[in-house]
Design a protein around this motif. Sequence first.
Motif, mmCIF file in Angstrom:
data_model
loop_
_atom_site.group_PDB
_atom_site.id
_atom_site.type_symbol
_atom_site.label_atom_id
_atom_site.label_comp_id
_atom_site.label_asym_id
_atom_site.label_seq_id
_atom_site.Cartn_x
_atom_site.Cartn_y
_atom_site.Cartn_z
ATOM 1 N N ILE A 53 -112.278 -29.142 -64.134
ATOM 2 C CA ILE A 53 -112.571 -29.930 -62.937
ATOM 3 C C ILE A 53 -113.477 -29.139 -61.995
ATOM 4 C CG2 ILE A 53 -111.612 -31.121 -60.935
ATOM 5 C CD1 ILE A 53 -109.041 -31.536 -62.497
ATOM 6 N N SER A 54 -114.580 -29.745 -61.611
ATOM 7 C CA SER A 54 -115.497 -29.128 -60.646
ATOM 8 C C SER A 54 -115.071 -29.545 -59.237
ATOM 9 C CB SER A 54 -116.937 -29.577 -60.926
ATOM 10 O OG SER A 54 -117.358 -29.171 -62.207
ATOM 11 N N HIS A 55 -114.379 -28.665 -58.557
ATOM 12 C CA HIS A 55 -113.861 -28.982 -57.223
ATOM 13 C C HIS A 55 -114.973 -28.853 -56.179
ATOM 14 C CE1 HIS A 55 -109.704 -29.005 -58.678
ATOM 15 N NE2 HIS A 55 -110.049 -27.960 -59.415
ATOM 16 N N LYS B 210 -111.624 -35.808 -57.499
ATOM 17 C CA LYS B 210 -111.920 -36.278 -58.844
ATOM 18 C C LYS B 210 -110.674 -36.944 -59.435
ATOM 19 C CE LYS B 210 -115.870 -34.253 -58.310
ATOM 20 N NZ LYS B 210 -116.270 -33.070 -59.068
ATOM 21 N N ARG C 145 -114.342 -32.932 -70.267
ATOM 22 C CA ARG C 145 -115.213 -32.285 -69.291
ATOM 23 C C ARG C 145 -115.882 -33.303 -68.368
ATOM 24 N NH1 ARG C 145 -116.510 -26.940 -70.168
ATOM 25 N NH2 ARG C 145 -115.725 -26.023 -72.111
ATOM 26 N N ASN D 141 -114.034 -35.379 -64.134
ATOM 27 C CA ASN D 141 -114.880 -35.216 -62.950
ATOM 28 C C ASN D 141 -115.451 -36.526 -62.417
ATOM 29 O OD1 ASN D 141 -115.081 -32.237 -62.339
ATOM 30 N ND2 ASN D 141 -115.498 -32.251 -64.551
ATOM 31 N N GLN E 295 -115.435 -39.594 -60.014
ATOM 32 C CA GLN E 295 -114.970 -39.655 -58.630
ATOM 33 C C GLN E 295 -113.763 -40.590 -58.467
ATOM 34 O OE1 GLN E 295 -116.009 -37.885 -56.078
ATOM 35 N NE2 GLN E 295 -117.877 -36.957 -56.902
#
Length: 338
Positions: A17-19, A25, A79, A83, A85
């Motif tokens: 997860i790209s925080h 997310k 992946r 992520n 939204q």
Amino acid sequence: MRTYFVTYQLKTINKYISHRKGEVKIGEKFKFVEGKSPLEEEIKASKSKYVIFGIPEDYGVQANHGRPGAVSAWEATLRSLLNVQQNSYNKGGKILLLGHFDFSNEAANINFSEPELPKKLQSVINRIDKEVTYLVNVIVSNGKIPIVIGGGHNNAYGIIKGCALAHAKPVNVINIDAHTDFRTTDLRHSGNGFSYAFDEGFLNKYFIFGLHENYTSKEIFNKLDDEDERIQYNTLESIAIRRERDLAGEADRALSFVQDEHFGLEIDCDAIINIPSSAMTPSGLAVNDTRYLTHKFSRNENIQYLHICEAAPDSDKKSDMILVGKLISYLITDFIKK
């Protein structure tokens, strides 16, 4: 089943997860099993409508002499999907992210370059069939909808069987696919999941959407036509090339054929143009047309599952992994949006 299944918690997948400040997310809102009770009990207790799990394998594809790589589609999906939204359109709380199967130990002693590979892979594929059937049966029996990310199309057999056993009667299927996967039932592989399910009484009505005329034998066409009360199809050429049929009209025809009973939706990425898959094609359904079909079919009250398979990204190519991950994530979110 625990022997072959890896369950997830948020800490397991948090690395994907790209925080970002000011963003949430959907992966942060997914539900997970706690691992303190039998998996069957945790699935039953979950309030999430959808249960997602992966089958990262390509044993069935290789047994069918196909291009390997389907083993990587699950990681590519994670992946990307994690992520997406979280917003008024996408709500992660509807999803129980269960985990994935790991059958690598079953194939540890197999030589993948030997001529008798399809026969050598039978025990592995049979084990996969058994485990997938059981898990899908548990999910559907508890009133939830499995979303299964493969893997090869051999897994359609276990999914169909699991649904049929949960309902104690055969189920119907719409398969968006370039191929019928209705080959002879000699050795199990990715090309005969539907014929096995049909012959064994788990699959009732079967609609193939977007079949490629160039890659379907006369024998298969004859077999389909002989079963025209239970099997119908259209071809890519009739829709996209000769324009004899309209996509929306064909979607209505497919739905009309299967919707009187419980039915599942299969999406083979071989059907979609320029997607890395086990039989990648330069001529196929457009991504947005596939998304439209996914959305339309998922709105029906008798929909039972979504199975996306045969995507085969090269795990060493970032572009492949991103493309496949985004495609499958779009299809999943289209399926669950109401």
